[in-house]
Design a protein around this motif. Structure first.
Motif, short mmCIF file in Angstrom:
data_model
loop_
_atom_site.label_atom_id
_atom_site.label_comp_id
_atom_site.label_asym_id
_atom_site.label_seq_id
_atom_site.Cartn_x
_atom_site.Cartn_y
_atom_site.Cartn_z
N ALA A 280 9.04 4.54 -13.06
CA ALA A 280 9.13 5.93 -12.61
C ALA A 280 8.72 6.91 -13.70
N ASN A 281 8.94 6.55 -14.95
CA ASN A 281 8.59 7.42 -16.07
C ASN A 281 7.08 7.34 -16.31
N ARG A 282 6.42 8.50 -16.28
CA ARG A 282 4.96 8.54 -16.41
C ARG A 282 4.48 7.97 -17.74
N THR A 283 5.18 8.31 -18.82
CA THR A 283 4.79 7.83 -20.14
C THR A 283 4.89 6.32 -20.21
N ARG A 284 5.98 5.76 -19.65
CA ARG A 284 6.16 4.32 -19.70
C ARG A 284 5.09 3.61 -18.87
N ALA A 285 4.80 4.13 -17.68
CA ALA A 285 3.78 3.53 -16.83
C ALA A 285 2.42 3.56 -17.52
N ALA A 286 2.10 4.67 -18.19
CA ALA A 286 0.83 4.76 -18.92
C ALA A 286 0.77 3.74 -20.05
N ARG A 348 0.36 9.81 -28.37
CA ARG A 348 -0.94 9.88 -27.69
C ARG A 348 -2.08 9.97 -28.70
N PHE A 504 -2.52 10.40 -19.91
CA PHE A 504 -1.20 10.24 -19.31
C PHE A 504 -0.04 10.08 -20.30
N THR A 506 2.15 11.54 -22.45
CA THR A 506 2.51 12.92 -22.79
C THR A 506 3.78 13.07 -23.62
N GLU A 518 16.12 7.66 -19.20
CA GLU A 518 15.44 8.79 -18.60
C GLU A 518 16.37 9.52 -17.66
#
Length: 525
Positions: A280-286, A348, A504, A506, A518
């Motif tokens: 669900a966390n965008r940073t983790r998925a990236a 990043r 992604f 961030t 999170e």
């Protein structure tokens, strides 16, 4: 190593932990697990001759380990969360050590292949538990950043160390009384004392995590494991038998179908094997996606460059291993530098620059000299000018990439999910590496097949039969042409990883010094 502190879990157990020794133990175990993926590569001709293994089956000495490792990582990570990470870590190391002993003493093909798969099972238990233990042992901030830097260096260096150690051990012959041990067996037997000793030392320096027995998602475990098994098997098979092979297609289709069922099951059970909140966390998925592409490109470098150095440049196994030493040095140095910079620079930027450096290194390898025209010219690269600069560029790039991405992939996970988060990260690396190498092998093989056909037609038109020396030179040049295509494709994969990172990833560097799952407000500044 006198750094002594107490984490929440250690406080609960009333114990103080020596963080330095804990990190040494975890990293030794991780190094052992990672290098075993490459340590037998140089020994393969000796294994084939000694155990009379067919050429078609020889690849399973390597892929059998990767198959079990990659398909069981999610299960291994969840078992650590549920039954105690230290316990699962110790069990994994013992299994790995025993399997290494069985493989080193194997007298036939079946026993060796079974032992390699058993090794993969042990690695799948130990590896995600090792990464999770860092998360729960070291407090957030510089201390954890340094620990992840060392861990990431071990993960990256393992493949190169495997080639070096494999070359040295393969050339060693051990006589102990009436016991005569061939060198290739030592590449497996060396793991047994290390694995058992690490398991026995674990209770002295590592605290146990909270257990949640009875919450194992069996339907998810079965469908997820079999789905990954089908996917990794199909990918591994495609590298040799092609993407149109019946069993390749059947395995990939079955794997995708089972993984679809797995995701459906996970969305409906109370205690899923893979909680969707992990993604669900965008940073983790990236981070997971970037870690899918990056190892694929690095595996290609080791696979093709190790063959080029030996077959085209004529290096001995041990000399070929030494040729990769600068990679180890560069990666360790870069990991140390990035672990310090991550306290002041956003991940990043570090990972974005690192992936671009690695892409540039792979592009440099794609410029290796070759000439497939007739008459064939014996062109060879110079190690000092054509290989070393790009080996160093690749090593620094990967060191700058692994540290921030490892940190961001497990940051702000719930304590009960740190094992499965580590399992997902490791799975992305293994499956990404297998897929990438298969794609690169397809690209290289297609180029090689086309050149073999065109060179043969050109030779027929000129008339006469080429000498054995001319045939050998032609073979070297054709292989180089295929390898350079693979390197260029690998550079493209690394650019994809870089794009994902820049767009992604961030999270700010200040957040990496905070703890907690999170959803908990984090104040940075």
């Amino acid at each position: 190593m006198t750094d002594v502190t107490t984490t929440p879990e250690a406080q609960a157990s009333g114990r103080k932990q020596h963080l330095g020794w804990a990190l040494v133990l975890i990293c030794i175990a991780q190094l052992m697990v990672v290098l075993d993926g490459t340590i037998v590569n140089i020994a393969l001709p000796f294994i084939q001759n000694d155990l009379d293994i067919s050429t078609a089956n020889l690849r399973w000495v390597v892929t059998g380990y990767a198959l079990a490792f990659g398909s069981l990582l999610l299960l291994g990570g969840r078992l650590g969360d549920l039954y105690g990470r230290r316990k699962v870590f110790m069990i994994g190391l013992v299994i790995f050590g025993v399997a290494s002993l069985l493989g080193g003493l194997a007298t036939n093909e079946g026993l060796l292949l079974a032992a390699r798969a058993f090794q993969g099972f042990g690695a799948a238990l130990a590896s995600p538990a090792a990464l999770a233990l860092i998360t729960t042992t070291f407090p957030a901030g510089p201390s954890r950043n340094r620990a992840f830097a060392v861990y990431a260096a071990m993960s990256g260096v393992g493949a190169a160390v495997g080639l070096l150690l494999g070359g040295w051990l393969t050339g060693t012959h051990l006589d102990i009384g009436s016991l005569d041990i061939d060198g290739w067996r030592l590449t497996l037997l060396i793991n047994t004392p290390i694995g058992i000793a690490a398991a026995l030392l674990a209770p002295r320096v590592l605290a146990e995590s909270e257990s949640h027995p009875g919450e194992l998602d069996l339907p998810g475990a079965v469908t997820g494991t079999l789905g990954l098994l089908g996917l990794v098997y199909g990918i591994s098979r495609a590298g040799n038998d092609g993407w149109s092979d019946v069993w390749t297609v059947a395995s990939l289709v079955a794997g995708v179908a089972l993984l679809a069922i797995f995701l459906w099951v996970e969305s409906r059970v109370e205690h899923p094997l893979l909680p969707t909140r992990v993604f669900a966390n965008r940073t983790r998925a990236a981070s997971f996606v970037a870690m899918f592409f990056a190892p694929a490109a690095m595996f290609a470098m080791f696979f093709y460059l190790s063959q080029y150095i030996q077959t085209v440049m004529g290096y001995s196994p041990i000399k070929a291993g030494v040729a990769f030493l600068p990679f180890c040095v560069g990666l360790v140095a870069a990991a140390g530098i990035s672990s310090n910079l991550i306290n002041r620079i956003d991940p990043r930027i570090l990972a974005g620059i690192g992936t671009l450096m690695a892409a540039a290194g792979l592009f440099g390898f794609s410029r290796l000299p070759y000439d497939t025209s007739l008459p064939i010219q014996d062109l060879q690269a110079s190690y000092a000018t054509d290989l070393l600069p790009y080996i160093l560029l690749m090593s620094f790039g990967m060191g700058m990439t692994f540290v921030p991405l490892t940190l961001t992939a497990v940051h702000h996970l719930r304590a009960e999910d740190s094992g499965i988060g580590s399992g997902v990260l490791n799975t992305m690396q293994q499956v990404g590496g297998a897929l990438g190498l298969s794609l690169l092998a397809t690209v290289a093989t297609q180029r090689i097949d086309d050149l073999v056909k065109s060179v043969g037609e050109a030779a027929a038109k000129l008339g006469g039969t080429p000498t054995a020396e001319q045939q050998a030179v032609a073979s070297h040049q054709i292989f180089t042409a295929g390898a350079t295509d693979a390197f260029l494709f690998g550079a493209g994969l690394m650019v994809l990883a870089s794009l994902v990172t820049w767009i992604f990833l961030t999270v700010k560097h200040q957040e990496l010094a905070t703890d907690g799952p999170e959803g908990v407000p984090v104040h940075v500044g």
